[in-house]
Design a protein around this motif. Sequence first.
Motif, PDB file in Angstrom:
ATOM      1  N   ARG A   1       7.326   2.931 -33.695  1.00 41.58           N
ATOM      2  CA  ARG A   1       7.968   2.779 -32.392  1.00 41.58           C
ATOM      3  C   ARG A   1       8.303   4.146 -31.798  1.00 41.58           C
ATOM      4  NH1 ARG A   1      11.682  -2.246 -30.747  1.00 41.58           N
ATOM      5  NH2 ARG A   1      11.931  -1.768 -28.532  1.00 41.58           N
ATOM      6  N   TYR A   2       7.927   4.298 -30.548  1.00 39.55           N
ATOM      7  CA  TYR A   2       8.248   5.503 -29.778  1.00 39.55           C
ATOM      8  C   TYR A   2       9.187   5.098 -28.643  1.00 39.55           C
ATOM      9  CZ  TYR A   2       4.292   7.847 -32.065  1.00 39.55           C
ATOM     10  OH  TYR A   2       3.431   8.390 -32.985  1.00 39.55           O
ATOM     11  N   TYR A   3      10.175   5.945 -28.366  1.00 37.54           N
ATOM     12  CA  TYR A   3      11.187   5.640 -27.361  1.00 37.54           C
ATOM     13  C   TYR A   3      11.065   6.597 -26.172  1.00 37.54           C
ATOM     14  CZ  TYR A   3      13.230   3.041 -31.242  1.00 37.54           C
ATOM     15  OH  TYR A   3      13.430   2.173 -32.293  1.00 37.54           O
ATOM     16  N   PHE A   4      11.552   6.128 -25.025  1.00 43.45           N
ATOM     17  CA  PHE A   4      11.583   6.948 -23.818  1.00 43.45           C
ATOM     18  C   PHE A   4      12.864   7.778 -23.799  1.00 43.45           C
ATOM     19  CE2 PHE A   4       9.156   3.280 -21.520  1.00 43.45           C
ATOM     20  CZ  PHE A   4       8.031   3.566 -22.267  1.00 43.45           C
TER      21      PHE A   4
ATOM     22  N   HIS B   1      -2.957  -3.554 -31.457  1.00 46.31           N
ATOM     23  CA  HIS B   1      -2.405  -4.038 -30.197  1.00 46.31           C
ATOM     24  C   HIS B   1      -1.069  -3.345 -29.903  1.00 46.31           C
ATOM     25  CE1 HIS B   1      -5.159  -7.615 -30.302  1.00 46.31           C
ATOM     26  NE2 HIS B   1      -5.088  -7.351 -31.599  1.00 46.31           N
ATOM     27  N   PRO B   2      -1.058  -2.336 -29.034  1.00 46.19           N
ATOM     28  CA  PRO B   2       0.224  -1.731 -28.645  1.00 46.19           C
ATOM     29  C   PRO B   2       1.104  -2.746 -27.914  1.00 46.19           C
ATOM     30  CG  PRO B   2      -1.630  -0.306 -28.052  1.00 46.19           C
ATOM     31  CD  PRO B   2      -2.202  -1.631 -28.435  1.00 46.19           C
ATOM     32  N   ILE B   3       2.410  -2.646 -28.146  1.00 43.27           N
ATOM     33  CA  ILE B   3       3.380  -3.531 -27.493  1.00 43.27           C
ATOM     34  C   ILE B   3       4.420  -2.669 -26.784  1.00 43.27           C
ATOM     35  CG2 ILE B   3       5.049  -5.397 -27.782  1.00 43.27           C
ATOM     36  CD1 ILE B   3       2.289  -6.236 -28.637  1.00 43.27           C
ATOM     37  N   VAL B   4       4.672  -2.950 -25.513  1.00 48.00           N
ATOM     38  CA  VAL B   4       5.638  -2.172 -24.750  1.00 48.00           C
ATOM     39  C   VAL B   4       6.909  -2.984 -24.519  1.00 48.00           C
ATOM     40  CG1 VAL B   4       4.771  -2.881 -22.468  1.00 48.00           C
ATOM     41  CG2 VAL B   4       5.894  -0.665 -22.730  1.00 48.00           C
TER      42      VAL B   4
ATOM     43  N   VAL C   1      17.191  -6.572 -17.969  1.00 49.15           N
ATOM     44  CA  VAL C   1      16.440  -7.544 -18.759  1.00 49.15           C
ATOM     45  C   VAL C   1      15.266  -6.823 -19.411  1.00 49.15           C
ATOM     46  CG1 VAL C   1      17.079  -9.531 -17.349  1.00 49.15           C
ATOM     47  CG2 VAL C   1      15.011  -8.229 -16.796  1.00 49.15           C
ATOM     48  N   GLU C   2      14.791  -7.385 -20.512  1.00 48.94           N
ATOM     49  CA  GLU C   2      13.709  -6.746 -21.256  1.00 48.94           C
ATOM     50  C   GLU C   2      12.373  -7.422 -20.944  1.00 48.94           C
ATOM     51  OE1 GLU C   2      12.970  -5.083 -25.789  1.00 48.94           O
ATOM     52  OE2 GLU C   2      14.011  -6.999 -25.522  1.00 48.94           O
ATOM     53  N   LEU C   3      11.389  -6.609 -20.589  1.00 54.29           N
ATOM     54  CA  LEU C   3      10.012  -7.068 -20.419  1.00 54.29           C
ATOM     55  C   LEU C   3       9.236  -6.636 -21.661  1.00 54.29           C
ATOM     56  CD1 LEU C   3       9.317  -5.879 -16.736  1.00 54.29           C
ATOM     57  CD2 LEU C   3      10.560  -7.913 -17.511  1.00 54.29           C
ATOM     58  N   ILE C   4       8.635  -7.589 -22.340  1.00 54.12           N
ATOM     59  CA  ILE C   4       7.871  -7.299 -23.549  1.00 54.12           C
ATOM     60  C   ILE C   4       6.448  -7.811 -23.342  1.00 54.12           C
ATOM     61  CG2 ILE C   4       7.777  -7.526 -26.057  1.00 54.12           C
ATOM     62  CD1 ILE C   4      10.681  -8.457 -25.995  1.00 54.12           C
ATOM     63  N   PHE C   5       5.481  -6.934 -23.439  1.00 52.24           N
ATOM     64  CA  PHE C   5       4.089  -7.353 -23.268  1.00 52.24           C
ATOM     65  C   PHE C   5       3.154  -6.382 -23.979  1.00 52.24           C
ATOM     66  CE2 PHE C   5       5.475  -4.933 -19.590  1.00 52.24           C
ATOM     67  CZ  PHE C   5       4.414  -4.106 -19.235  1.00 52.24           C
TER      68      PHE C   5
ATOM     69  N   GLY D   1      10.596   1.498 -24.773  1.00 50.98           N
ATOM     70  CA  GLY D   1       9.607   2.287 -25.508  1.00 50.98           C
ATOM     71  C   GLY D   1       8.337   1.500 -25.768  1.00 50.98           C
ATOM     72  N   ILE D   2       7.554   1.988 -26.718  1.00 47.69           N
ATOM     73  CA  ILE D   2       6.269   1.363 -27.050  1.00 47.69           C
ATOM     74  C   ILE D   2       6.069   1.375 -28.554  1.00 47.69           C
ATOM     75  CG2 ILE D   2       4.938   3.521 -26.855  1.00 47.69           C
ATOM     76  CD1 ILE D   2       2.673   1.840 -25.577  1.00 47.69           C
ATOM     77  N   ILE D   3       5.462   0.320 -29.075  1.00 46.81           N
ATOM     78  CA  ILE D   3       5.114   0.237 -30.489  1.00 46.81           C
ATOM     79  C   ILE D   3       3.606   0.435 -30.617  1.00 46.81           C
ATOM     80  CG2 ILE D   3       5.099  -1.227 -32.539  1.00 46.81           C
ATOM     81  CD1 ILE D   3       7.503  -2.732 -31.355  1.00 46.81           C
TER      82      ILE D   3
END
Length: 628
Positions: free
Chosen positions: A408-411, A492-495, A564-568, A617-619
Amino acid sequence: MNKIVKQVRRVILRFFRKEKLRPQFNKYNGYSKPLYNKWIRTSQYLTVRDGTKLAFDLFRPVKNGKVVIDPLPVIWTHYRYHRADVQAGRLKKFFAKHSWSKIFIKYITFIENNTKLNTQLDKRGWLKRLIAHGYIICVVDVRGGGASYGTSEFPFSPSETRDAYDITEWFAAQSWSNGCIGMFGMSYMGITQYMAASTLPPHLKAIFPEMALFDLYDFVYPGGIFRHKFAEVWGDELEQLDKNQPAAPVDQDHDYSMLMKALEEHKANRNIFEFFDSLSFRDSTDQISDIQIYTDCSPSGYLEEIKQSNIPIYHLAGWYDAWCRDALILFNNLNNPQKIVIGPWSHLNTDGLDFACEHLRWYDYWLKGIDNKVMEEAPIYYYVMGAAKGEEWRAAWQWPIPNVKEKRYYFHEKHNETVNSVNDGLLSSEFPMTNEGQDHYRVDYTTTSGTTTRWANVYGGAFQYPNLKFNDEKALTYTTNLLSLDTEVTGHPIVHLWITSTHPDGDFFVYLEEIDDQGNSCYVTEGVLRASHRSISNPLFNNLGIPYHRSFAEDIINLPDNPVELIFDLHPISYIFRKGNRIRVAITCADQDNTLTPKVSPPPIISLYRNANYPSGIILPIAEENQD
């Protein structure tokens, strides 16, 4: 010590890949001899259960000047774009005599002056090698298209799918057929293979779908966002092919009367853009047919039937195709005998692939019973972009591959001066330590990934992503420091985005990019989501752990005032980021050349949160040997 362990592990993994798993991909060892060097083409109609006549071309091998009469395996494709193009002054004069439009006559004149009859053997030359090895090739115009009668209600309609069953069984019953039927084709013609399999034709023994989708909704409305450009361009193309451009008539149609009748029936074909524009949710029902299109006219609605068929399937995909994720989902949800190959390809580019070789290996095994060991190989074969020469192709027994670990990488706020973007933030594996921190972004509707994207390539456009640095300058960006190791991302990256907005909805486009030492930005992959479609549901199939947005009408939720969290997910990839380069995540709220984002005035202001309470962030799925 850790470095030594990693080096030993790397050597073992490479040995295992090369010596234990390497299949004979793209190599034909001659189990079947090329016995024929000529063929004959004939064209006629066959009649399906509701009386509709479908035009088809038949290519049979010739030996010593005579058509081979021994029963042979038949391989066919359910063709959407004219099985053969016309030529001949007689045809031009005939249509002129019957007062057809000027554009129609101009088309015929162009064909007469510039080309000969153009068949699928001309367009896909590798099919000639299959004929040489003792296969019969058939190309059938779909109902409502080419020289076939009938009306095309919409893509992959129930009537079109029933036709596939009837066609398969008709071929199996002919004297020149040995009853072993296969299918081939890409894109639309790949999807029709899954749909044909869902009808359980007894004589369909193997299929080879290339660049084919699993979920029609996720393509037309990815994340709930209308891919209008595709619908517009593809719809116009079909309109021209079905109504304004003649396909070649069949042999018996000497006066073109049959072709004329077929074209008259094509006039009732539905307008593709209007059709998709009216169906914006996954559970939308077409008002004319009373059908839920995205369930009833998509392979995603027929997984159980395809499994029940047990038809062997060779999936072929490209990392830069629109439907790579679809192929992997299909592979993981089916227990049919199957293989999957994923190359460094876009929709219309498969450079370096010997199509005849792979089709022969597949059909020889399943249609001729030749024991060429194709099913003893690893079922997955994929290309790692950026790998050392000779190590690009890898084999695996499962997907996701086992030697991958999610990282996991964070902003972060820190500016690293890599691009003059809205914020120029940092991408780091360090968790945010503060309880505050956010970046504000006024939506820029001019942002775009370009006109030569993977999406444009699906409808025939060129493929070549531009330097995304110029798009990044209009975006929120988060970029790593210089990489200390080559870093392989396979999966599959996940943001995860924590956001608020001054508007109750918004579209979010996330790009994964590699940044070189000159600051140039290379496209790697992307993902999208409309905020109101953010609800996550449990799919009725194995979605590989990817967040699933059902996008039913009842699932739509406007944005509240609180974050709110957007996960895709981003489209899957296998890519090595080079040591000394950087990884970047860029975020925009529009892709004007590829999708339709409603414009709001004044443009909304987005707040993206990056703190301990809301850690955006992104995984990334990183190969273990590349972990720091």
